[in-house]
Design a protein around this motif. Structure first.
Motif, PDB file in Angstrom:
ATOM      1  N   ASP A   4       6.466 -26.247   6.047  1.00 58.58           N
ATOM      2  CA  ASP A   4       6.843 -27.554   6.598  1.00 58.58           C
ATOM      3  C   ASP A   4       8.356 -27.666   6.747  1.00 58.58           C
ATOM      4  N   LEU A   5       9.055 -27.227   5.710  1.00 59.96           N
ATOM      5  CA  LEU A   5      10.514 -27.368   5.709  1.00 59.96           C
ATOM      6  C   LEU A   5      11.170 -26.494   6.770  1.00 59.96           C
ATOM      7  N   GLY A  42       9.117 -27.503  10.587  1.00 56.17           N
ATOM      8  CA  GLY A  42       9.226 -28.914  10.940  1.00 56.17           C
ATOM      9  C   GLY A  42      10.491 -29.256  11.707  1.00 56.17           C
ATOM     10  N   PRO A  43      11.629 -29.012  11.126  1.00 56.24           N
ATOM     11  CA  PRO A  43      12.866 -29.384  11.814  1.00 56.24           C
ATOM     12  C   PRO A  43      13.049 -28.651  13.150  1.00 56.24           C
ATOM     13  N   TRP A  74      10.656 -30.199  15.609  1.00 59.10           N
ATOM     14  CA  TRP A  74      11.154 -31.537  15.921  1.00 59.10           C
ATOM     15  C   TRP A  74      12.292 -31.460  16.931  1.00 59.10           C
ATOM     16  N   ALA A  98      20.605 -24.483   4.367  1.00 54.07           N
ATOM     17  CA  ALA A  98      19.979 -25.718   3.893  1.00 54.07           C
ATOM     18  C   ALA A  98      18.572 -25.454   3.366  1.00 54.07           C
ATOM     19  N   ALA A 150      18.542 -23.626   0.020  1.00 50.72           N
ATOM     20  CA  ALA A 150      18.859 -24.546  -1.079  1.00 50.72           C
ATOM     21  C   ALA A 150      17.675 -25.442  -1.394  1.00 50.72           C
ATOM     22  N   ALA A 151      17.038 -25.916  -0.345  1.00 53.53           N
ATOM     23  CA  ALA A 151      15.905 -26.820  -0.520  1.00 53.53           C
ATOM     24  C   ALA A 151      14.790 -26.137  -1.305  1.00 53.53           C
ATOM     25  N   ALA A 155      15.432 -25.642  -4.932  1.00 58.99           N
ATOM     26  CA  ALA A 155      15.392 -26.899  -5.687  1.00 58.99           C
ATOM     27  C   ALA A 155      13.974 -27.344  -6.044  1.00 58.99           C
ATOM     28  N   THR A 156      12.989 -26.918  -5.239  1.00 59.96           N
ATOM     29  CA  THR A 156      11.631 -27.418  -5.474  1.00 59.96           C
ATOM     30  C   THR A 156      10.892 -26.625  -6.536  1.00 59.96           C
ATOM     31  N   LEU A 161      16.289 -32.533   9.377  1.00 60.39           N
ATOM     32  CA  LEU A 161      15.729 -32.045   8.115  1.00 60.39           C
ATOM     33  C   LEU A 161      14.765 -33.043   7.496  1.00 60.39           C
ATOM     34  N   LEU A 214      13.170 -35.934   9.241  1.00 68.13           N
ATOM     35  CA  LEU A 214      12.033 -36.316  10.075  1.00 68.13           C
ATOM     36  C   LEU A 214      11.179 -35.130  10.496  1.00 68.13           C
ATOM     37  N   GLY A 215      11.826 -33.997  10.708  1.00 65.50           N
ATOM     38  CA  GLY A 215      11.113 -32.814  11.201  1.00 65.50           C
ATOM     39  C   GLY A 215       9.889 -32.469  10.377  1.00 65.50           C
ATOM     40  N   PRO A 216      10.048 -32.193   9.094  1.00 65.39           N
ATOM     41  CA  PRO A 216       8.894 -31.790   8.288  1.00 65.39           C
ATOM     42  C   PRO A 216       7.820 -32.866   8.214  1.00 65.39           C
ATOM     43  N   ARG A 223       4.130 -32.295   9.652  1.00 60.80           N
ATOM     44  CA  ARG A 223       2.960 -32.335   8.781  1.00 60.80           C
ATOM     45  C   ARG A 223       1.973 -33.411   9.204  1.00 60.80           C
ATOM     46  N   GLU A 255       0.035 -35.174  -0.047  1.00 61.96           N
ATOM     47  CA  GLU A 255      -0.471 -35.333  -1.402  1.00 61.96           C
ATOM     48  C   GLU A 255       0.481 -36.161  -2.246  1.00 61.96           C
ATOM     49  N   TYR A 272       4.058 -35.040  -2.936  1.00 67.19           N
ATOM     50  CA  TYR A 272       4.727 -34.358  -1.815  1.00 67.19           C
ATOM     51  C   TYR A 272       6.061 -34.998  -1.477  1.00 67.19           C
ATOM     52  N   LYS A 312       8.718 -34.236  -4.180  1.00 63.80           N
ATOM     53  CA  LYS A 312       9.214 -32.872  -4.011  1.00 63.80           C
ATOM     54  C   LYS A 312      10.146 -32.783  -2.811  1.00 63.80           C
ATOM     55  N   PHE A 313       9.701 -33.438  -1.781  1.00 62.80           N
ATOM     56  CA  PHE A 313      10.408 -33.373  -0.521  1.00 62.80           C
ATOM     57  C   PHE A 313      11.784 -34.040  -0.628  1.00 62.80           C
ATOM     58  N   VAL A 373      13.621 -34.242  -3.290  1.00 62.47           N
ATOM     59  CA  VAL A 373      14.478 -33.299  -4.018  1.00 62.47           C
ATOM     60  C   VAL A 373      14.961 -32.186  -3.093  1.00 62.47           C
ATOM     61  N   ALA A 374      14.033 -31.644  -2.327  1.00 59.59           N
ATOM     62  CA  ALA A 374      14.365 -30.521  -1.454  1.00 59.59           C
ATOM     63  C   ALA A 374      15.410 -30.912  -0.422  1.00 59.59           C
ATOM     64  N   VAL A 375      15.211 -32.061   0.214  1.00 57.46           N
ATOM     65  CA  VAL A 375      16.137 -32.493   1.255  1.00 57.46           C
ATOM     66  C   VAL A 375      17.514 -32.792   0.681  1.00 57.46           C
ATOM     67  N   ALA A 416      18.875 -31.405  -1.918  1.00 59.79           N
ATOM     68  CA  ALA A 416      19.519 -30.111  -2.173  1.00 59.79           C
ATOM     69  C   ALA A 416      20.004 -29.481  -0.864  1.00 59.79           C
ATOM     70  N   ALA A 417      19.177 -29.593   0.147  1.00 57.18           N
ATOM     71  CA  ALA A 417      19.527 -28.989   1.435  1.00 57.18           C
ATOM     72  C   ALA A 417      20.798 -29.613   1.993  1.00 57.18           C
TER      73      ALA A 417
END
Lengths: 187, 187
Positions: free
Chosen positions: A150-151, A154-155, A158, A178, A181-182, A185-186, B151, B153-155, B159, B168, B171, B174-175, B177-179, B181-182
DNA sequence: AAACGGCGGAACGCAACCGTTACGTCGTAG
DNA sequence: CTACGACGTAACGGTTGCGTTCCGCCGTTT
């Protein structure tokens, strides 16, 4: 018995017609016209617009992308991003894919075909990519390949297929950093 | 002079019809049938299918989403993710948006309308979100709002609107946190 | 009470496409 | 040389939708 060159002409015509008018407006007669072929030649091969499009599309979609293994995660990732972004920038792909995706939302058969053709394959790529990185110690062991896909996709999707913005020079580079790093982090 | 309740009935019918059959297959007659209205009532208001849909859509799309300001970047981000994901999970939105996006790829007028309606607004949200975070020192000064929007809106879009996978429980967490970090990594 | 105007309904001629059929041509396999 | 079968063309009846027009109804305005 069916002539191969005719079949090829039809397939090409379907792809072009799909790109130009979309699935909803695609008509057998227009395909025949464009292919320089009689309607009979089409109905001899498929019985439906749906059946025809599905067969042709899944044929194209199943041409597998080679899974990258460059030795490092960032290498794998940039290569994958390059491949995907190149593919998404082709005119035909960037017209057909969003169109069929939208159509899939209301036609279960299209949805199933696309899921099988894309999701399965894409999942394999994601699992290999992440698996390799985890094995090398570049990503934590708990990294979820599904989230990763997805990460990553997705972008790009998009930006290229939805917002239709150009990708600038250093975009993929920035993006690689990016995403890396993401994912770290997960974990 | 035009009766307001009739106009409302038509607008609703257009939205439902768009969701069900898509722009390509939407017909004035079907809209009239569904709205329980004569075709004349429609042609008295708009002269075209295109004009009609564009007017109705941009009307809906311009209802602005309130920009979040919760005091922290991760708070802002989770709130934004929640709002967007909720919106994208509504049946009508998740059918209409990808459909019109695909249509925009071949109709410049649709493309322009959507760009104005969505991109402009979305850009404002991105700039505010990132601007606040930078001002608070939570993100580096060079953070690119455009990349950030991709970063974020894309994912989600991928999804929910493309892959059509459910979100879920953890999700979004997690997301977030990931964004975060990114975005810290791209500065 | 009368005039106005939006309304639904019905029909118009026109165009496109559906899926099917009949026909005559032409290359190839036997 | 003959028979087969895929081919293109053309037409079929039926459906759907276009954008327009005319009608009679009815609530509002004057």
């Amino acid at each position: 018995m069916l002539r191969g060159d005719i079949t090829v002409a039809i397939r090409n015509a379907v792809m072009k017609e799909l790109a130009e008018v979309g699935y909803g407006r695609l008509s057998i007669e227009a395909v025949a016209r464009r292919a320089g072929v009689g309607k009979t030649a089409i109905y001899r091969r498929w019985s439906n617009k749906l059946e025809m499009v599905m067969e042709i599309i899944s044929d194209v979609a199943e041409r597998k992308v080679p899974l990258p293994d460059t030795g490092s995660f960032s290498g794998d990732l940039s290569l994958l991003l390059m491949i995907v972004s190149t593919a998404l920038q082709h005119r035909v792909a960037s017209q057909i894919i969003p169109d069929l995706m939208a159509e899939a939302a209301r036609n279960p058969q299209i949805a199933e075909t696309l899921q099988r053709a894309l999701r399965t394959h894409q999942q394999a790529v994601g699992e290999k990519l992440i698996g390799q990185a985890v094995a090398r110690g570049e990503l934590p062991a708990g990294t979820d390949p599904e989230v990763a896909v997805d990460l990553i996709l997705g972008p790009l999707y998009w930006r290229l297929a939805v917002a239709r913005q150009p990708i600038e020079e250093d975009y993929l580079e920035k993006f690689t950093v990016a995403v890396t790093a993401a994912l770290r982090a997960t974990g």
